[in-house]
Scaffold this motif. Structure first.
Motif, PDB file in Angstrom:
ATOM      1  N   GLU A 113       0.839  -1.134   0.056  1.00 43.17           N
ATOM      2  CA  GLU A 113      -0.078  -0.063  -0.105  1.00 43.17           C
ATOM      3  C   GLU A 113       0.895   1.188  -0.068  1.00 43.17           C
ATOM      4  OE1 GLU A 113      -1.789   3.279   1.854  1.00 43.17           O
ATOM      5  OE2 GLU A 113      -0.407   2.064   3.001  1.00 43.17           O
ATOM      6  N   ARG A 114       0.575   2.051  -0.734  1.00 39.01           N
ATOM      7  CA  ARG A 114       1.262   3.459  -0.669  1.00 39.01           C
ATOM      8  C   ARG A 114       0.147   4.462  -1.019  1.00 39.01           C
ATOM      9  NH1 ARG A 114       6.076   3.730  -4.862  1.00 39.01           N
ATOM     10  NH2 ARG A 114       7.122   2.377  -3.349  1.00 39.01           N
ATOM     11  N   ASP A 115       0.271   5.527  -0.161  1.00 37.90           N
ATOM     12  CA  ASP A 115      -0.801   6.638  -0.250  1.00 37.90           C
ATOM     13  C   ASP A 115      -2.046   6.030  -0.374  1.00 37.90           C
ATOM     14  OD1 ASP A 115       1.436   8.340  -0.193  1.00 37.90           O
ATOM     15  OD2 ASP A 115       1.985   8.517  -2.291  1.00 37.90           O
ATOM     16  N   GLY A 116      -2.475   5.035   0.403  1.00 32.24           N
ATOM     17  CA  GLY A 116      -4.000   4.862   0.206  1.00 32.24           C
ATOM     18  C   GLY A 116      -4.351   3.903  -0.849  1.00 32.24           C
ATOM     19  N   ARG A 117      -3.246   3.396  -1.936  1.00 31.78           N
ATOM     20  CA  ARG A 117      -3.822   2.777  -2.886  1.00 31.78           C
ATOM     21  C   ARG A 117      -2.821   1.289  -2.838  1.00 31.78           C
ATOM     22  NH1 ARG A 117      -6.551   5.729  -5.986  1.00 31.78           N
ATOM     23  NH2 ARG A 117      -6.265   4.669  -8.160  1.00 31.78           N
ATOM     24  N   PHE A 118      -3.343   0.187  -3.381  1.00 31.29           N
ATOM     25  CA  PHE A 118      -2.803  -0.804  -3.503  1.00 31.29           C
ATOM     26  C   PHE A 118      -2.221  -1.438  -4.467  1.00 31.29           C
ATOM     27  CE2 PHE A 118      -5.616  -1.003   0.281  1.00 31.29           C
ATOM     28  CZ  PHE A 118      -4.734  -1.605   1.297  1.00 31.29           C
ATOM     29  N   LEU A 119      -0.987  -1.924  -4.448  1.00 41.16           N
ATOM     30  CA  LEU A 119      -0.382  -2.476  -5.818  1.00 41.16           C
ATOM     31  C   LEU A 119      -0.851  -3.774  -6.136  1.00 41.16           C
ATOM     32  CD1 LEU A 119       1.852  -2.099  -7.983  1.00 41.16           C
ATOM     33  CD2 LEU A 119       3.257  -3.242  -6.396  1.00 41.16           C
ATOM     34  N   LEU A 120      -1.362  -3.882  -7.513  1.00 40.43           N
ATOM     35  CA  LEU A 120      -2.033  -5.178  -8.081  1.00 40.43           C
ATOM     36  C   LEU A 120      -1.537  -5.198  -9.463  1.00 40.43           C
ATOM     37  CD1 LEU A 120      -5.884  -4.474  -7.020  1.00 40.43           C
ATOM     38  CD2 LEU A 120      -4.331  -5.856  -5.916  1.00 40.43           C
ATOM     39  N   VAL A 121      -1.777  -6.632  -9.772  1.00 40.38           N
ATOM     40  CA  VAL A 121      -1.304  -6.916 -11.180  1.00 40.38           C
ATOM     41  C   VAL A 121      -2.696  -7.122 -11.778  1.00 40.38           C
ATOM     42  CG1 VAL A 121       0.977  -7.820 -10.629  1.00 40.38           C
ATOM     43  CG2 VAL A 121      -0.617  -9.444 -10.491  1.00 40.38           C
ATOM     44  N   GLU A 122      -2.847  -6.863 -13.266  1.00 43.08           N
ATOM     45  CA  GLU A 122      -3.770  -7.595 -14.019  1.00 43.08           C
ATOM     46  C   GLU A 122      -3.195  -8.733 -14.931  1.00 43.08           C
ATOM     47  OE1 GLU A 122      -7.251  -5.445 -16.326  1.00 43.08           O
ATOM     48  OE2 GLU A 122      -5.276  -4.991 -17.129  1.00 43.08           O
ATOM     49  N   GLU A 123      -4.076  -9.778 -14.683  1.00 41.16           N
ATOM     50  CA  GLU A 123      -3.225 -10.983 -15.518  1.00 41.16           C
ATOM     51  C   GLU A 123      -4.395 -12.041 -16.232  1.00 41.16           C
ATOM     52  OE1 GLU A 123      -1.599 -13.944 -12.353  1.00 41.16           O
ATOM     53  OE2 GLU A 123      -3.318 -13.238 -11.191  1.00 41.16           O
ATOM     54  N   HIS A 124      -3.729 -12.450 -17.083  1.00 36.95           N
ATOM     55  CA  HIS A 124      -4.628 -13.532 -18.023  1.00 36.95           C
ATOM     56  C   HIS A 124      -4.787 -14.814 -17.081  1.00 36.95           C
ATOM     57  CE1 HIS A 124      -4.538 -11.296 -21.772  1.00 36.95           C
ATOM     58  NE2 HIS A 124      -3.329 -11.396 -21.700  1.00 36.95           N
ATOM     59  N   THR A 125      -6.072 -15.370 -16.957  1.00 35.05           N
ATOM     60  CA  THR A 125      -6.135 -16.495 -16.344  1.00 35.05           C
ATOM     61  C   THR A 125      -7.398 -17.333 -17.172  1.00 35.05           C
ATOM     62  OG1 THR A 125      -8.281 -15.868 -15.008  1.00 35.05           O
ATOM     63  CG2 THR A 125      -6.147 -15.156 -14.186  1.00 35.05           C
ATOM     64  N   PRO A 126      -7.435 -18.415 -16.749  1.00 36.50           N
ATOM     65  CA  PRO A 126      -8.644 -19.126 -17.686  1.00 36.50           C
ATOM     66  C   PRO A 126      -9.981 -18.457 -17.736  1.00 36.50           C
ATOM     67  CG  PRO A 126      -7.046 -20.820 -16.458  1.00 36.50           C
ATOM     68  CD  PRO A 126      -6.795 -19.281 -15.832  1.00 36.50           C
ATOM     69  N   GLN A 127     -10.218 -17.768 -16.552  1.00 35.86           N
ATOM     70  CA  GLN A 127     -11.595 -16.968 -16.415  1.00 35.86           C
ATOM     71  C   GLN A 127     -11.475 -15.592 -17.146  1.00 35.86           C
ATOM     72  OE1 GLN A 127      -9.687 -18.555 -13.470  1.00 35.86           O
ATOM     73  NE2 GLN A 127     -10.938 -20.559 -14.093  1.00 35.86           N
ATOM     74  N   GLY A 128     -10.269 -15.454 -17.511  1.00 35.00           N
ATOM     75  CA  GLY A 128     -10.182 -14.031 -18.262  1.00 35.00           C
ATOM     76  C   GLY A 128      -9.199 -13.156 -17.597  1.00 35.00           C
ATOM     77  N   LEU A 129      -9.155 -11.825 -17.748  1.00 41.00           N
ATOM     78  CA  LEU A 129      -8.351 -10.888 -17.160  1.00 41.00           C
ATOM     79  C   LEU A 129      -8.863 -10.899 -15.523  1.00 41.00           C
ATOM     80  CD1 LEU A 129      -7.621  -8.000 -19.445  1.00 41.00           C
ATOM     81  CD2 LEU A 129      -6.093  -9.788 -18.744  1.00 41.00           C
ATOM     82  N   ARG A 130      -8.071 -11.024 -14.637  1.00 42.80           N
ATOM     83  CA  ARG A 130      -8.396 -10.772 -13.394  1.00 42.80           C
ATOM     84  C   ARG A 130      -7.324 -10.051 -12.739  1.00 42.80           C
ATOM     85  NH1 ARG A 130     -12.882 -12.382 -14.568  1.00 42.80           N
ATOM     86  NH2 ARG A 130     -13.835 -14.375 -14.106  1.00 42.80           N
ATOM     87  N   LEU A 131      -7.560  -9.560 -11.476  1.00 44.50           N
ATOM     88  CA  LEU A 131      -6.866  -8.503 -10.474  1.00 44.50           C
ATOM     89  C   LEU A 131      -6.400  -9.466  -9.588  1.00 44.50           C
ATOM     90  CD1 LEU A 131      -9.121  -5.602 -10.491  1.00 44.50           C
ATOM     91  CD2 LEU A 131      -6.952  -5.755 -11.763  1.00 44.50           C
TER      92      LEU A 131
END
Length: 159
Positions: free
Chosen positions: A16-34
């Motif tokens: 977390e930095r300044d109230g925001r969380f680092l995420l990745v967007e990734e390809h999965t068998p269910q489609g793009l996921r966070l």
């Protein structure tokens, strides 16, 4: 018990930095996921090395874990079969970014999201643990790293 029934051990970095969380967007068998920067514990690897490695591979950022956030269990499917996941989530310090480093296979991009944005995007989360980890982080949960123990062979990266 067959190997297919064994839990899959994963690690995740909750940053977390300044109230925001680092995420990745990734390809999965269910489609793009966070997801949080996360991945599987590899043979001969300790949890701290695994979360540091996965964060670097998925975000091109160095990461130094400073606390265990929690241990989370979830069920999902992998290649059509039911899977039980046990996730060790860590918080810590995000280090330098290496712009020349390619992101891991399947990772589309990194992004920063507020807790409100995370709540509003639940249907796109890779697992329920994504939001729960952010909520626990925001709630101040932290456990000291010295509660984790591994024998000398694990600490030296030996199987």
């Amino acid at each position: 018990m067959s190997d297919s029934n064994l839990p899959h051990v994963t690690v995740a970095a909750v940053i977390e930095r300044d109230g925001r969380f680092l995420l990745v967007e990734e390809h999965t068998p269910q489609g793009l996921r966070l997801n949080n920067p996360a991945g599987h514990l590899e043979a001969g690897e300790d949890l701290l090395h695994a979360v540091t490695r996965e964060t670097l591979e998925e975000t091109a950022h160095a990461f130094r874990p400073t606390a265990l956030l929690g241990v989370y269990q979830s069920h999902g499917t992998r290649r059509g079969a039911p899977v039980h996941y046990v996730r060790f989530a860590f918080t810590g310090e995000l280090g330098a970014h290496d712009p020349s480093r390619a992101l891991d296979h399947g990772i589309v991009r990194t992004l920063w999201m507020s807790l409100e944005e995370l709540r509003a995007s639940r249907e796109r989360h890779r697992s329920p643990s994504v939001l729960q980890c952010a909520l626990d982080h925001a709630g101040g949960r932290r456990w000291p790293l010295d509660m984790l123990h591994g024998d000398a062979a694990v600490q030296q990266g030996k199987p």
